[in-house]
Design a protein around this motif. Structure first.
Motif, short mmCIF file in Angstrom:
data_model
loop_
_atom_site.label_atom_id
_atom_site.label_comp_id
_atom_site.label_asym_id
_atom_site.label_seq_id
_atom_site.Cartn_x
_atom_site.Cartn_y
_atom_site.Cartn_z
N HIS A 88 0.86 -1.18 0.00
CA HIS A 88 0.00 0.00 0.00
C HIS A 88 0.90 1.24 0.00
N LEU A 89 0.95 1.91 -1.14
CA LEU A 89 1.79 3.08 -1.34
C LEU A 89 0.96 4.35 -1.42
N GLU A 90 1.46 5.40 -0.81
CA GLU A 90 0.87 6.74 -0.94
C GLU A 90 1.99 7.75 -1.00
N GLN A 91 2.00 8.55 -2.03
CA GLN A 91 2.95 9.65 -2.20
C GLN A 91 4.40 9.20 -1.98
N SER A 98 5.57 6.68 -0.22
CA SER A 98 5.83 5.99 1.04
C SER A 98 5.00 4.72 1.08
N ILE A 99 5.45 3.74 1.86
CA ILE A 99 4.74 2.47 1.97
C ILE A 99 4.30 2.25 3.41
N LEU A 100 3.08 1.76 3.55
CA LEU A 100 2.54 1.47 4.88
C LEU A 100 3.22 0.22 5.43
N SER A 101 3.79 0.35 6.62
CA SER A 101 4.46 -0.77 7.28
C SER A 101 3.96 -0.88 8.71
N ARG A 118 3.42 2.79 10.36
CA ARG A 118 4.33 3.87 9.98
C ARG A 118 4.45 3.89 8.46
N TRP A 119 4.48 5.10 7.89
CA TRP A 119 4.74 5.28 6.46
C TRP A 119 6.24 5.40 6.30
N THR A 153 9.92 5.23 3.75
CA THR A 153 10.53 5.40 2.43
C THR A 153 11.76 4.50 2.38
N LEU A 178 8.79 4.07 -4.73
CA LEU A 178 9.13 4.39 -3.35
C LEU A 178 10.18 5.50 -3.36
#
Length: 136
Positions: free
Chosen positions: A11-14, A16-19, A104-105, A107, A131
């Protein structure tokens, strides 16, 4: 050799990846987990993401992103994890639930904070320009 079979959500946004970080763990992992007997990849994805993040994955939108293998974090030599990753649409707002202590988002600059298999995935995402190398 022992192989741990896991399914994960990309799941990526701008850039960054959701972890996620589980209680008592020192590394971040992509959200997801191990399949139950008889479950398909997508059934595992839907169940695990609901359990961990409280969001509903749209099963019909799930797209296989890739499969990656590496030494399992915190396990002895010869224990490998095989992570099959999917992207998918969802409904809801991700929140830490169940065994998840923190969301946490991240990079690519956070690569040293994630498990070995996630490091390979982070490198692949960076190569695809999905990313960010560093937070903006």
């Amino acid at each position: 050799m022992t192989l741990i079979d896991k399914i994960a959500w990309i799941h990526l946004e701008q850039g960054s990846i959701l972890s996620t970080r589980s209680h008592g763990k020192d590394a971040f992992y992509l959200p997801g987990g191990k399949r139950e007997p008889g479950e398909s990849d997508v059934e595992t994805l839907v169940r695990e993401i609901d359990e961990e993040l409280g969001v509903a994955i749209e099963a019909s939108s799930a797209q296989r992103f890739g499969t990656f293998e590496a030494q399992a974090h915190g396990r002895g030599d010869g224990v490998l994890v095989r992570m099959t990753c999917y992207t998918a649409d969802y409904h809801g707002t991700p929140v830490a639930r169940s065994e998840i202590a923190e969301l946490r988002w991240l990079t690519h600059a956070d690569r040293d904070r994630v498990s070995p298999v996630d490091q390979i995935i982070f490198d692949h995402l960076l190569d695809l320009n999905l990313l960010l190398a560093h937070p903006e």
